[in-house]
Design a protein around this motif. Structure first.
Motif, PDB file in Angstrom:
ATOM      1  N   LEU A  37       0.823  -1.207   0.000  1.00  0.00           N
ATOM      2  CA  LEU A  37       0.000   0.000   0.000  1.00  0.00           C
ATOM      3  C   LEU A  37       0.857   1.258   0.000  1.00  0.00           C
ATOM      4  N   GLU A  38       0.226   2.393  -0.259  1.00  0.00           N
ATOM      5  CA  GLU A  38       0.943   3.661  -0.300  1.00  0.00           C
ATOM      6  C   GLU A  38       0.103   4.755   0.349  1.00  0.00           C
ATOM      7  N   GLY A  39       0.791   5.836   0.722  1.00  0.00           N
ATOM      8  CA  GLY A  39       0.112   7.039   1.177  1.00  0.00           C
ATOM      9  C   GLY A  39      -0.724   6.851   2.431  1.00  0.00           C
ATOM     10  N   VAL A  40      -1.853   7.576   2.462  1.00  0.00           N
ATOM     11  CA  VAL A  40      -2.742   7.561   3.618  1.00  0.00           C
ATOM     12  C   VAL A  40      -3.337   6.172   3.841  1.00  0.00           C
ATOM     13  N   GLU A  41      -3.663   5.471   2.764  1.00  0.00           N
ATOM     14  CA  GLU A  41      -4.229   4.125   2.881  1.00  0.00           C
ATOM     15  C   GLU A  41      -3.260   3.200   3.611  1.00  0.00           C
ATOM     16  N   ARG A  42      -2.000   3.298   3.291  1.00  0.00           N
ATOM     17  CA  ARG A  42      -0.969   2.473   3.930  1.00  0.00           C
ATOM     18  C   ARG A  42      -0.887   2.773   5.422  1.00  0.00           C
ATOM     19  N   LEU A  43      -0.884   4.064   5.772  1.00  0.00           N
ATOM     20  CA  LEU A  43      -0.790   4.473   7.167  1.00  0.00           C
ATOM     21  C   LEU A  43      -1.995   4.001   7.973  1.00  0.00           C
ATOM     22  N   GLU A  44      -3.195   4.259   7.476  1.00  0.00           N
ATOM     23  CA  GLU A  44      -4.407   3.902   8.207  1.00  0.00           C
ATOM     24  C   GLU A  44      -4.553   2.387   8.342  1.00  0.00           C
ATOM     25  N   ALA A  45      -4.135   1.646   7.321  1.00  0.00           N
ATOM     26  CA  ALA A  45      -4.242   0.186   7.373  1.00  0.00           C
ATOM     27  C   ALA A  45      -3.342  -0.390   8.469  1.00  0.00           C
ATOM     28  N   PHE A  92       7.562   5.388   8.070  1.00  0.00           N
ATOM     29  CA  PHE A  92       6.760   6.474   7.505  1.00  0.00           C
ATOM     30  C   PHE A  92       7.548   7.783   7.398  1.00  0.00           C
ATOM     31  N   ILE A  93       8.841   7.752   7.726  1.00  0.00           N
ATOM     32  CA  ILE A  93       9.699   8.930   7.556  1.00  0.00           C
ATOM     33  C   ILE A  93      10.189   8.962   6.115  1.00  0.00           C
ATOM     34  N   SER A  94       9.842  10.005   5.394  1.00  0.00           N
ATOM     35  CA  SER A  94      10.181  10.109   3.967  1.00  0.00           C
ATOM     36  C   SER A  94      11.366  11.042   3.744  1.00  0.00           C
ATOM     37  N   ASP A  95      11.831  11.097   2.489  1.00  0.00           N
ATOM     38  CA  ASP A  95      12.904  12.029   2.136  1.00  0.00           C
ATOM     39  C   ASP A  95      12.445  13.473   2.309  1.00  0.00           C
ATOM     40  N   GLU A  96      11.158  13.733   2.094  1.00  0.00           N
ATOM     41  CA  GLU A  96      10.634  15.090   2.307  1.00  0.00           C
ATOM     42  C   GLU A  96      10.748  15.482   3.774  1.00  0.00           C
ATOM     43  N   HIS A  97      10.483  14.542   4.661  1.00  0.00           N
ATOM     44  CA  HIS A  97      10.630  14.812   6.093  1.00  0.00           C
ATOM     45  C   HIS A  97      12.093  15.107   6.430  1.00  0.00           C
ATOM     46  N   ARG A  98      12.994  14.318   5.882  1.00  0.00           N
ATOM     47  CA  ARG A  98      14.416  14.511   6.167  1.00  0.00           C
ATOM     48  C   ARG A  98      14.901  15.857   5.629  1.00  0.00           C
ATOM     49  N   GLU A  99      14.444  16.238   4.443  1.00  0.00           N
ATOM     50  CA  GLU A  99      14.861  17.522   3.874  1.00  0.00           C
ATOM     51  C   GLU A  99      14.350  18.683   4.723  1.00  0.00           C
ATOM     52  N   ARG A 123       0.849  15.666   7.605  1.00  0.00           N
ATOM     53  CA  ARG A 123      -0.336  14.828   7.795  1.00  0.00           C
ATOM     54  C   ARG A 123       0.013  13.469   8.387  1.00  0.00           C
ATOM     55  N   THR A 124       1.077  12.848   7.902  1.00  0.00           N
ATOM     56  CA  THR A 124       1.449  11.515   8.367  1.00  0.00           C
ATOM     57  C   THR A 124       1.858  11.532   9.833  1.00  0.00           C
ATOM     58  N   MET A 125       2.776  12.442  10.179  1.00  0.00           N
ATOM     59  CA  MET A 125       3.252  12.495  11.559  1.00  0.00           C
ATOM     60  C   MET A 125       2.162  12.969  12.519  1.00  0.00           C
ATOM     61  N   SER A 126       1.289  13.828  12.037  1.00  0.00           N
ATOM     62  CA  SER A 126       0.175  14.284  12.863  1.00  0.00           C
ATOM     63  C   SER A 126      -0.762  13.120  13.195  1.00  0.00           C
ATOM     64  N   ARG A 127      -0.998  12.253  12.218  1.00  0.00           N
ATOM     65  CA  ARG A 127      -1.869  11.088  12.449  1.00  0.00           C
ATOM     66  C   ARG A 127      -1.225  10.114  13.429  1.00  0.00           C
ATOM     67  N   LEU A 128       0.069   9.858  13.263  1.00  0.00           N
ATOM     68  CA  LEU A 128       0.759   8.944  14.169  1.00  0.00           C
ATOM     69  C   LEU A 128       0.801   9.487  15.598  1.00  0.00           C
ATOM     70  N   ALA A 129       0.747  10.803  15.742  1.00  0.00           N
ATOM     71  CA  ALA A 129       0.831  11.426  17.065  1.00  0.00           C
ATOM     72  C   ALA A 129      -0.500  11.437  17.805  1.00  0.00           C
ATOM     73  N   GLN A 130      -1.579  10.988  17.173  1.00  0.00           N
ATOM     74  CA  GLN A 130      -2.874  10.983  17.837  1.00  0.00           C
ATOM     75  C   GLN A 130      -2.933   9.901  18.917  1.00  0.00           C
ATOM     76  N   GLU A 131      -3.897  10.066  19.825  1.00  0.00           N
ATOM     77  CA  GLU A 131      -3.985   9.196  20.992  1.00  0.00           C
ATOM     78  C   GLU A 131      -4.285   7.738  20.652  1.00  0.00           C
ATOM     79  N   ASP A 132      -4.978   7.489  19.539  1.00  0.00           N
ATOM     80  CA  ASP A 132      -5.283   6.097  19.185  1.00  0.00           C
ATOM     81  C   ASP A 132      -4.168   5.462  18.363  1.00  0.00           C
ATOM     82  N   ALA A 133      -3.040   6.172  18.258  1.00  0.00           N
ATOM     83  CA  ALA A 133      -1.876   5.628  17.551  1.00  0.00           C
ATOM     84  C   ALA A 133      -0.677   5.636  18.508  1.00  0.00           C
TER      85      ALA A 133
END
Length: 310
Positions: A37-45, A92-99, A123-133
């Motif tokens: 999977l990729e993107g938001v679908e990958r993260l939520e799954a 879930f850390i991407s090259d964009e995050h590193r840059e 968006r990705t890191m914000s989702r991972l930082a939520q209480e249900d994650a």
């Protein structure tokens, strides 16, 4: 006849075995989700799969909504989720995050500041930082640990990949700092001089009370002190040696290099001494000015140009 109690040891053993098998299945499923999977679908799954495991590991039905359960059970689920999901944050850390972190470091920000920005704006890191994650605190700690190397001077700094990004961001930051008003000495001196003039004009008003005069005088005194300090620094910065002073410095340097006990540098010291001696003699030698009827010698440091001529 006494009722026979269930064998709790056997129950716990069976439950532990089920949990162990469930964890192996969890890791296998997450690996497949990350690869397919990729993107938001990958993260939520991945988050949903870990949440489902946390319910199963607690002995509840997989169809249960842990958000609607009591606080004790909910906290227990959250603990399991964070424990199982935290190791996958790096996936879930991407090259964009590193840059982004490289640019933050180039602007003088800390890794903690960069991690906070990612959690708030990405968006990705914000989702991972939520209480249900994983939660804010754990995500922030993981990001700091994983991304602190993204600056020159660290052992793992990837110069080939991010060197140009760093230099560009650093130059942009320096330019922005230079463009901030009143950061240069000249601007500060001009501002203080203008303020001192304004205070001095205010002192000419005879309608001031004694207290007003004291306050204005104190302000003028402090302004003039600051102006004097800045002016002294400016003068010291632009001070240059006159020809006689330069000759004196070169002579002292030559003598020091020729003194006994100096280290030998494969002949380089002797060559430097010879150059300094020649330069000293050239500066001390009188200059010759050509005229139509002959020449005349000028002392060292005199002005041979026509600026002072009538």
């Amino acid at each position: 006849m006494a009722e026979k109690k269930p064998n709790t040891s056997l129950q716990n053993a069976l439950r532990g075995r089920a949990v162990g098998e469930g964890r192996s299945k969890l890791q296998s499923d997450i690996k497949e989700l990350l690869n397919t999977l990729e993107g938001v679908e990958r993260l939520e799954a991945v988050i949903e799969r870990v949440q489902r495991y946390s319910v199963e590991a607690s002995g509840e039905s997989a169809d249960s909504d842990f958000q609607l359960m009591g606080p004790t059970l909910s906290d227990a689920f959250k603990k399991i989720i964070r424990q199982e999901l935290a190791p996958y944050v790096s996936s879930f850390i991407s090259d964009e995050h590193r840059e982004l972190v490289v640019r933050a470091h180039a602007r003088g920000l800390s890794t903690a500041d960069a991690a906070r920005t990612l959690i708030l704006e990405d968006r990705t890191m914000s989702r991972l930082a939520q209480e249900d994650a994983v939660g804010v605190a754990d995500v922030r700690t993981i990001l700091i640990h994983r991304l602190s190397y993204l600056k020159p001077g660290t052992a793992r700094w990837p110069e080939a990949k991010y060197g140009s990004v760093w230099r560009q961001a650093r130059e942009e930051y320096r330019q922005q700092v230079r463009d901030i008003p009143f950061t240069s000495k000249a601007e500060q001196i001009a501002l203080l001089a203008k303020n001192a003039e304004r205070i001095n004009r205010a002192l000419d008003n005879e309608e001031h009370t004694v207290k007003d005069f004291q306050l204005l005088t104190n302000s003028l005194t402090k302004t003039l002190e600051s102006l004097h300090k800045l002016s002294a620094v400016e003068e010291h910065t632009h001070t240059s040696l006159s020809p006689p002073q330069l000759v004196g410095v070169l002579e002292r340097l030559t003598v020091a290099l020729k003194a006994p006990g100096q280290l030998e540098l494969s002949g380089e010291t002797q060559e430097l001494v010879a150059v300094l001696e020649g330069l000293t003699l050239a500066l001390k030698a009188p200059r010759v000015e050509g005229t139509g009827n002959g020449t005349k010698a000028l002392p060292p440091g005199s002005d041979a140009d026509g600026d002072n001529a009538e």
